[in-house]
Motif scaffolding. Sequence first.
Motif, PDB file in Angstrom:
ATOM      1  N   TYR A 151       1.312  -1.331  -0.105  1.00 25.27           N
ATOM      2  CA  TYR A 151       0.251   0.071  -0.057  1.00 25.27           C
ATOM      3  C   TYR A 151       1.394   1.187  -0.111  1.00 25.27           C
ATOM      4  O   TYR A 151       0.839   2.035  -0.785  1.00 25.27           O
ATOM      5  N   HIS A 152       2.472   0.873   0.146  1.00 24.22           N
ATOM      6  CA  HIS A 152       2.880   2.182   1.019  1.00 24.22           C
ATOM      7  C   HIS A 152       3.782   2.755  -0.461  1.00 24.22           C
ATOM      8  O   HIS A 152       3.389   3.791  -1.098  1.00 24.22           O
ATOM      9  N   VAL A 153       4.267   1.731  -0.996  1.00 24.77           N
ATOM     10  CA  VAL A 153       4.731   1.803  -2.449  1.00 24.77           C
ATOM     11  C   VAL A 153       3.703   1.911  -3.880  1.00 24.77           C
ATOM     12  O   VAL A 153       3.613   2.877  -4.352  1.00 24.77           O
ATOM     13  N   TRP A 154       2.356   2.318  -2.999  1.00 24.13           N
ATOM     14  CA  TRP A 154       1.367   2.139  -4.581  1.00 24.13           C
ATOM     15  C   TRP A 154       0.627   3.572  -4.288  1.00 24.13           C
ATOM     16  O   TRP A 154       1.024   4.211  -5.122  1.00 24.13           O
ATOM     17  N   THR A 155       0.992   4.243  -2.944  1.00 21.25           N
ATOM     18  CA  THR A 155       0.176   5.102  -3.005  1.00 21.25           C
ATOM     19  C   THR A 155       1.450   6.536  -3.218  1.00 21.25           C
ATOM     20  O   THR A 155       1.373   7.341  -4.127  1.00 21.25           O
ATOM     21  N   GLN A 156       3.306   6.430  -3.396  1.00 24.65           N
ATOM     22  CA  GLN A 156       4.396   6.352  -3.338  1.00 24.65           C
ATOM     23  C   GLN A 156       3.953   6.487  -5.315  1.00 24.65           C
ATOM     24  O   GLN A 156       4.519   7.944  -5.976  1.00 24.65           O
ATOM     25  N   LYS A 157       3.788   5.362  -6.186  1.00 27.20           N
ATOM     26  CA  LYS A 157       4.083   5.336  -7.338  1.00 27.20           C
ATOM     27  C   LYS A 157       2.784   6.568  -7.477  1.00 27.20           C
ATOM     28  O   LYS A 157       3.105   7.506  -8.549  1.00 27.20           O
ATOM     29  N   GLU A 158       1.177   5.919  -7.445  1.00 33.29           N
ATOM     30  CA  GLU A 158       0.200   7.457  -7.674  1.00 33.29           C
ATOM     31  C   GLU A 158       1.381   8.178  -7.694  1.00 33.29           C
ATOM     32  O   GLU A 158       0.175   9.260  -8.831  1.00 33.29           O
ATOM     33  N   ALA A 159       1.386   8.798  -6.041  1.00 24.70           N
ATOM     34  CA  ALA A 159       1.759  10.474  -5.993  1.00 24.70           C
ATOM     35  C   ALA A 159       2.639  10.824  -7.048  1.00 24.70           C
ATOM     36  O   ALA A 159       2.879  11.948  -7.417  1.00 24.70           O
ATOM     37  N   ILE A 160       3.464  10.024  -7.176  1.00 27.22           N
ATOM     38  CA  ILE A 160       4.479  11.005  -8.583  1.00 27.22           C
ATOM     39  C   ILE A 160       4.339  11.029  -9.429  1.00 27.22           C
ATOM     40  O   ILE A 160       4.111  11.733  -9.975  1.00 27.22           O
ATOM     41  N   LEU A 161       3.029   9.936 -10.190  1.00 26.91           N
ATOM     42  CA  LEU A 161       2.623   9.350 -11.798  1.00 26.91           C
ATOM     43  C   LEU A 161       1.511  10.746 -11.867  1.00 26.91           C
ATOM     44  O   LEU A 161       1.372  11.980 -12.579  1.00 26.91           O
ATOM     45  N   LYS A 162       0.842  11.436 -10.462  1.00 21.00           N
ATOM     46  CA  LYS A 162       0.630  12.320 -10.556  1.00 21.00           C
ATOM     47  C   LYS A 162       1.038  14.079 -10.960  1.00 21.00           C
ATOM     48  O   LYS A 162       0.437  14.697 -11.125  1.00 21.00           O
ATOM     49  N   ALA A 163       2.145  13.637  -9.504  1.00 20.39           N
ATOM     50  CA  ALA A 163       3.025  14.983  -9.644  1.00 20.39           C
ATOM     51  C   ALA A 163       3.638  15.173 -11.614  1.00 20.39           C
ATOM     52  O   ALA A 163       3.505  16.419 -11.421  1.00 20.39           O
ATOM     53  N   LYS A 164       4.285  14.092 -12.163  1.00 21.35           N
ATOM     54  CA  LYS A 164       4.143  14.290 -13.240  1.00 21.35           C
ATOM     55  C   LYS A 164       3.264  14.749 -14.317  1.00 21.35           C
ATOM     56  O   LYS A 164       3.602  15.141 -15.193  1.00 21.35           O
ATOM     57  N   GLY A 165       1.773  14.838 -13.972  1.00 21.27           N
ATOM     58  CA  GLY A 165       1.150  14.873 -14.933  1.00 21.27           C
ATOM     59  C   GLY A 165      -0.126  13.945 -15.908  1.00 21.27           C
ATOM     60  O   GLY A 165      -0.498  14.434 -16.336  1.00 21.27           O
ATOM     61  N   THR A 166       1.208  12.782 -15.805  1.00 18.53           N
ATOM     62  CA  THR A 166       0.962  11.826 -16.771  1.00 18.53           C
ATOM     63  C   THR A 166      -0.295  10.640 -16.173  1.00 18.53           C
ATOM     64  O   THR A 166      -1.334   9.519 -16.535  1.00 18.53           O
ATOM     65  N   GLY A 167      -0.811  10.719 -14.644  1.00 20.45           N
ATOM     66  CA  GLY A 167      -1.672   9.345 -14.113  1.00 20.45           C
ATOM     67  C   GLY A 167      -0.493   8.209 -15.120  1.00 20.45           C
ATOM     68  O   GLY A 167       0.578   8.001 -15.406  1.00 20.45           O
ATOM     69  N   PHE A 168      -1.732   6.571 -14.981  1.00 21.01           N
ATOM     70  CA  PHE A 168      -1.000   5.570 -14.934  1.00 21.01           C
ATOM     71  C   PHE A 168      -1.063   5.734 -16.802  1.00 21.01           C
ATOM     72  O   PHE A 168      -1.359   4.457 -17.285  1.00 21.01           O
ATOM     73  N   SER A 169      -0.897   6.496 -17.047  1.00 22.40           N
ATOM     74  CA  SER A 169      -0.338   6.820 -18.704  1.00 22.40           C
ATOM     75  C   SER A 169       1.171   6.416 -19.134  1.00 22.40           C
ATOM     76  O   SER A 169       1.450   5.785 -20.146  1.00 22.40           O
ATOM     77  N   SER A 170       1.377   6.627 -18.198  1.00 22.18           N
ATOM     78  CA  SER A 170       3.039   6.426 -17.487  1.00 22.18           C
ATOM     79  C   SER A 170       3.003   5.268 -17.138  1.00 22.18           C
ATOM     80  O   SER A 170       2.942   4.644 -16.149  1.00 22.18           O
ATOM     81  N   SER A 171       4.208   4.340 -17.483  1.00 26.74           N
ATOM     82  CA  SER A 171       4.131   3.091 -16.554  1.00 26.74           C
ATOM     83  C   SER A 171       4.985   3.202 -15.494  1.00 26.74           C
ATOM     84  O   SER A 171       5.947   3.053 -14.950  1.00 26.74           O
TER      85      SER A 171
END
Length: 235
Positions: free
Chosen positions: A150-170
């Motif tokens: 759960y911790h790493v999932w929230t990290q990755k979602e936060a990072i991809l949202k900060a980048k502005g791509t969401g899960f359009s990026s791997s």
Amino acid sequence: MVEQLTASATEVHLWFVNLQQPLDMDISILSDDETARLNTFKVSEQKDTYLKCRYVLRHLLALYIEQLPSSISLSYNQYGKPYLTDNPLHISFNISHCKHSAVIGITKGSIGVDIECTTGQSLKEASSLFLNDNEMKVLKLSSDPERALYHVWTQKEAILKAKGTGFSSSPHAITGYVTSSVQLQNAEVDQYHLNSFMRGSNIVSICTSNPVDIKQLDFSSHLLNSPFPQTLIYG
């Protein structure tokens, strides 16, 4: 102490919203596209969550930019991330919600936030969808693999949202911190900075382009009725 609400590149105002609190909402402050999106929800709980999040967001942004909530114009990037259309103060924001809690982060610079309920379903079967090979190896050594997931999932979602791509990026292209200790403090990943903490049974991760301090704030309905110029009392 009474302060004017001012966004900073070195601080994130992290507003927590109890989605179960009753709010006297005037739907007319939403834009046409927000109203159209609202009407696409068939489940009443999802519709109420979207309405409350957008209603509170508009009122909070109004506190920072000194505009009426209804006059705030939002645009969207190609991946659907919202941002302020007219933004001379360079304010950025991000929203996340989980069950009865929502969080809105406001700062200057890129930001992504995620909140996840650890009382939900297990992520073990889905781990290969977002963990890379190195992270999978580290996970096997964890004393609490479910919380680490759960911790790493929230990290990755936060990072991809900060980048502005969401899960359009791997998510596999990012290597997060696979640890059940939820207390990251400006940990570096891909030139971004991660903070994380527990909020009750929820894990919250914040990704920013700058090292930041986190100020946790509880949204109260009295802010909806504050006259301009807006001020806020911090307890």
